[in-house]
Design a protein around this motif. Sequence first.
Motif, PDB file in Angstrom:
ATOM      1  N   ASN A   1       5.790  15.516  -1.841  1.00 36.34           N
ATOM      2  CA  ASN A   1       5.297  14.157  -1.653  1.00 36.34           C
ATOM      3  C   ASN A   1       3.833  14.198  -1.253  1.00 36.34           C
ATOM      4  OD1 ASN A   1       7.699  12.519  -2.108  1.00 36.34           O
ATOM      5  ND2 ASN A   1       8.524  13.656  -0.375  1.00 36.34           N
TER       6      ASN A   1
ATOM      7  N   LYS B   1       0.063  11.636  -0.862  1.00 35.29           N
ATOM      8  CA  LYS B   1      -0.574  10.321  -0.891  1.00 35.29           C
ATOM      9  C   LYS B   1      -2.067  10.532  -1.083  1.00 35.29           C
ATOM     10  CE  LYS B   1      -0.983   9.579   4.088  1.00 35.29           C
ATOM     11  NZ  LYS B   1      -0.693   8.692   5.187  1.00 35.29           N
ATOM     12  N   THR B   2      -2.691   9.581  -1.735  1.00 36.65           N
ATOM     13  CA  THR B   2      -4.120   9.700  -2.008  1.00 36.65           C
ATOM     14  C   THR B   2      -4.891   9.544  -0.702  1.00 36.65           C
ATOM     15  OG1 THR B   2      -4.226   7.367  -2.575  1.00 36.65           O
ATOM     16  CG2 THR B   2      -3.992   8.904  -4.392  1.00 36.65           C
ATOM     17  N   ARG B   3      -6.042  10.179  -0.684  1.00 30.30           N
ATOM     18  CA  ARG B   3      -6.913  10.078   0.483  1.00 30.30           C
ATOM     19  C   ARG B   3      -8.318   9.790   0.016  1.00 30.30           C
ATOM     20  NH1 ARG B   3      -9.605  15.379   1.421  1.00 30.30           N
ATOM     21  NH2 ARG B   3      -8.701  16.834  -0.071  1.00 30.30           N
TER      22      ARG B   3
ATOM     23  N   ASP C   1       1.795   8.835  -4.189  1.00 32.03           N
ATOM     24  CA  ASP C   1       2.000   7.439  -3.788  1.00 32.03           C
ATOM     25  C   ASP C   1       3.263   6.856  -4.422  1.00 32.03           C
ATOM     26  OD1 ASP C   1      -0.309   7.465  -2.205  1.00 32.03           O
ATOM     27  OD2 ASP C   1      -1.573   6.903  -3.904  1.00 32.03           O
TER      28      ASP C   1
END
Length: 184
Positions: free
Chosen positions: A7, A9-11, A67
């Motif tokens: 998993n 997520k964009t940063r 995401d």
Amino acid sequence: MEKFVINAKTRTETGKKYAKAIRAQGRIPAVAYNEKGESFLLEIEANEFEKAWRSITKTTLVTLNIDGKANNAYIKDCSYDIKTDKSYHADFHVVSGEKPIVATMKIRLVGTAAGVLKGGFMVKHVPEITVKALPQDMPEFIEADVSKVEIGQKLTFADLSLGDKVTVISNPASVIITIAPPKK
């Protein structure tokens, strides 16, 4: 083999201070590249990544959920601290499954050559092979069964059974092993 899910997520933030802060929270900074050459900054769960990284080959597809959207990807590189044995950055290559990829892989020898059982000596020649296939058809490893090779015979890339979805890029006449006669 187990299908690994990581998993992410964009940063938007970068830098040493930010990377140190997310590592303290059990995440790792990462970058994903797609087939067009575009890059995406990510942060991933350290535990999920470590489990996958220690169990896969370089041609193992993992599911990279960015995401919440699932993507097929290869783990291309990992930077880690040798003192703590912890990863601190990862690179992924996201693939669509429509374009073939080329990979150079080590050949695993399986079995005991018949010629060796009769006193011959196995001489190893070319340890790697380059193949091309769609990502979903790419084998995780290449095995060569040497059990039928007799004294004076050889096993070449052309003798491997890789299926019709995998194309050998290397010279098919390249020799993997030969069985030399016993010394007198």
